[in-house]
Design a protein around this motif. Structure first.
Motif, PDB file in Angstrom:
ATOM      1  N   ALA A  89      24.532  36.354  51.984  1.00 48.01           N
ATOM      2  CA  ALA A  89      25.959  36.488  51.657  1.00 48.01           C
ATOM      3  C   ALA A  89      26.243  37.907  51.223  1.00 48.01           C
ATOM      4  O   ALA A  89      25.612  38.425  50.299  1.00 48.01           O
ATOM      5  N   ASP A  90      27.188  38.565  51.888  1.00 51.42           N
ATOM      6  CA  ASP A  90      27.543  39.941  51.542  1.00 51.42           C
ATOM      7  C   ASP A  90      28.532  40.019  50.394  1.00 51.42           C
ATOM      8  O   ASP A  90      28.577  41.016  49.674  1.00 51.42           O
ATOM      9  N   ALA A  91      29.354  38.976  50.232  1.00 51.81           N
ATOM     10  CA  ALA A  91      30.386  39.007  49.201  1.00 51.81           C
ATOM     11  C   ALA A  91      30.839  37.589  48.887  1.00 51.81           C
ATOM     12  O   ALA A  91      30.624  36.657  49.664  1.00 51.81           O
ATOM     13  N   VAL A  92      31.468  37.435  47.729  1.00 53.27           N
ATOM     14  CA  VAL A  92      32.045  36.158  47.299  1.00 53.27           C
ATOM     15  C   VAL A  92      33.554  36.302  47.250  1.00 53.27           C
ATOM     16  O   VAL A  92      34.080  37.264  46.665  1.00 53.27           O
ATOM     17  N   LEU A  93      34.246  35.364  47.878  1.00 49.85           N
ATOM     18  CA  LEU A  93      35.711  35.359  47.910  1.00 49.85           C
ATOM     19  C   LEU A  93      36.231  34.365  46.877  1.00 49.85           C
ATOM     20  O   LEU A  93      35.899  33.177  46.925  1.00 49.85           O
ATOM     21  N   VAL A  94      37.042  34.856  45.957  1.00 48.77           N
ATOM     22  CA  VAL A  94      37.567  34.046  44.856  1.00 48.77           C
ATOM     23  C   VAL A  94      38.961  33.540  45.211  1.00 48.77           C
ATOM     24  O   VAL A  94      39.853  34.337  45.523  1.00 48.77           O
ATOM     25  N   PRO A  95      39.188  32.226  45.183  1.00 49.64           N
ATOM     26  CA  PRO A  95      40.499  31.697  45.553  1.00 49.64           C
ATOM     27  C   PRO A  95      41.535  31.861  44.442  1.00 49.64           C
ATOM     28  O   PRO A  95      41.191  31.954  43.262  1.00 49.64           O
ATOM     29  N   LYS A  96      42.782  31.927  44.853  1.00 51.66           N
ATOM     30  CA  LYS A  96      43.923  31.906  43.938  1.00 51.66           C
ATOM     31  C   LYS A  96      43.746  32.818  42.720  1.00 51.66           C
ATOM     32  O   LYS A  96      43.840  32.386  41.572  1.00 51.66           O
ATOM     33  N   VAL A  97      43.537  34.087  42.996  1.00 50.29           N
ATOM     34  CA  VAL A  97      43.371  35.065  41.917  1.00 50.29           C
ATOM     35  C   VAL A  97      44.748  35.415  41.361  1.00 50.29           C
ATOM     36  O   VAL A  97      45.602  35.955  42.073  1.00 50.29           O
ATOM     37  N   ASN A  98      44.943  35.102  40.101  1.00 50.10           N
ATOM     38  CA  ASN A  98      46.216  35.405  39.447  1.00 50.10           C
ATOM     39  C   ASN A  98      46.190  36.725  38.691  1.00 50.10           C
ATOM     40  O   ASN A  98      47.233  37.326  38.451  1.00 50.10           O
ATOM     41  N   GLY A  99      44.990  37.161  38.299  1.00 49.66           N
ATOM     42  CA  GLY A  99      44.856  38.394  37.545  1.00 49.66           C
ATOM     43  C   GLY A  99      43.392  38.776  37.417  1.00 49.66           C
ATOM     44  O   GLY A  99      42.499  38.035  37.844  1.00 49.66           O
ATOM     45  N   PRO A 100      43.101  39.938  36.830  1.00 45.24           N
ATOM     46  CA  PRO A 100      41.729  40.413  36.701  1.00 45.24           C
ATOM     47  C   PRO A 100      40.807  39.450  35.961  1.00 45.24           C
ATOM     48  O   PRO A 100      39.592  39.422  36.222  1.00 45.24           O
ATOM     49  N   ALA A 101      41.342  38.650  35.053  1.00 50.14           N
ATOM     50  CA  ALA A 101      40.512  37.717  34.288  1.00 50.14           C
ATOM     51  C   ALA A 101      39.819  36.717  35.203  1.00 50.14           C
ATOM     52  O   ALA A 101      38.695  36.286  34.916  1.00 50.14           O
ATOM     53  N   ASP A 102      40.470  36.335  36.294  1.00 52.77           N
ATOM     54  CA  ASP A 102      39.851  35.404  37.239  1.00 52.77           C
ATOM     55  C   ASP A 102      38.630  36.035  37.899  1.00 52.77           C
ATOM     56  O   ASP A 102      37.626  35.363  38.160  1.00 52.77           O
ATOM     57  N   LEU A 103      38.700  37.329  38.177  1.00 57.91           N
ATOM     58  CA  LEU A 103      37.558  38.038  38.746  1.00 57.91           C
ATOM     59  C   LEU A 103      36.466  38.237  37.702  1.00 57.91           C
ATOM     60  O   LEU A 103      35.275  38.148  38.006  1.00 57.91           O
TER      61      LEU A 103
END
Length: 287
Positions: A89-103
């Motif tokens: 896996a080269d990267a992880v895709l985060v769903p429904k990002v509302n702001g930096p805190a989710d990342l």
């Protein structure tokens, strides 16, 4: 050379046949989906299936992105942990990002794996600059279906109701040097409609487009690649500017238009993209 992201194809992480077929497709990148494309009772099994395929199957040179479930679900943290150190896996895709805190939350579990953000909520649009500026972020994916649902807007071929969100995310991505790809076109048998929406996305400045069906690949790859005319113009602009500089001039004139240094920078980017696409095409064995 910059890696191309013209076509980014969603593949369900639970479908072994689709995972097997994916290594033959001319996609620049693949989103292996554990979220929307997988039923709740298949989530855990899909995670195991995908992990095994990414270990055993060589998808190179396609960029491999795993879309995990959100951390507000029972599967999200296990998804992120499973692929944190996964070499496939080269990267992880985060769903429904509302702001930096989710990342931040995903980064704490996903190790050093680069993160991508699904931009598909009203809050995400308003926080696009802060999201794009996150130190672990590599790319942004427009989730236009979910965004349209949240906005309550009507479908229009020109996507006018979505333009504010698309524009905000593009500005944010470019300000922070992130990859950004457009949302999906749902009518996968409508080639004319797909071509029109690809052209719109390319004209706006997107690097590429997410796709729901392999039949969309050819049109998308062509739309987001520099045309023969654009490559020819780029070469002539560089040559004209170099000739003008050799004569002590700061600008050149080509085809009745001024050519300045900024045009040369753009021309060089066009040629670099064309070269990267040619290399990708050779690597996947595409015509």
């Amino acid at each position: 050379m910059t890696r191309p992201f013209r076509s980014v194809l969603y593949i369900p992480g639970s479908k072994a046949r689709a995972l097997e077929k994916a290594r033959e497709l001319a996609a620049d990148a693949i989103i292996f989906d554990l979220e929307d494309a997988v039923a709740p009772d298949e989530k855990a099994a899909a995670r195991e299936t995908l992990a095994r395929f990414l270990e055993e199957v060589d998808y190179a040179p396609r960029y491999r992105i795993v879309r995990i479930n959100g951390f507000d679900t029972e599967w999200g943290r296990a998804d992120a942990a499973a692929f944190a150190g996964h070499a496939g896996a080269d990267a992880v895709l985060v769903p429904k990002v509302n702001g930096p805190a989710d990342l931040d939350a995903v980064a704490a579990v996903a190790g050093a794996k680069p993160l991508w953000a699904m931009m598909e909520t009203a809050a995400g649009m308003l926080n696009a600059a802060a999201i794009a500026g996150h130190g672990r972020l590599e790319g942004m994916v427009m989730g236009t279906n979910d965004l349209a649902k949240e906005l309550g807007c009507r479908f229009r071929a020109d996507r006018l109701p979505l333009q504010a969100g698309l524009g905000l995310c593009l500005l944010a991505a470019r300000a922070h040097g992130r990859v950004i790809v457009d949302g999906v076109y749902n009518a996968f048998k409508d080639e004319a409609g797909l071509a029109a929406e690809c052209a719109q996305g390319r004209d706006m400045g997107f690097d590429g487009k997410t796709l729901i069906h392999p039949a969309q690949l050819e049109i998308c790859n062509a739309a987001f690649a520099p045309s023969a005319e654009e490559v020819d113009l780029a070469r002539r602009q560089i040559a004209a500017f170099n000739a003008a500089q050799a004569e002590g001039q700061g600008v050149a004139v080509l085809d009745g238009r001024i050519v300045e240094n900024l045009h040369v920078v753009t021309a060089q980017a066009v040629l670099a993209k064309a070269a990267a696409i040619d290399a990708q095409r050779i690597a996947v064995g595409a015509d």
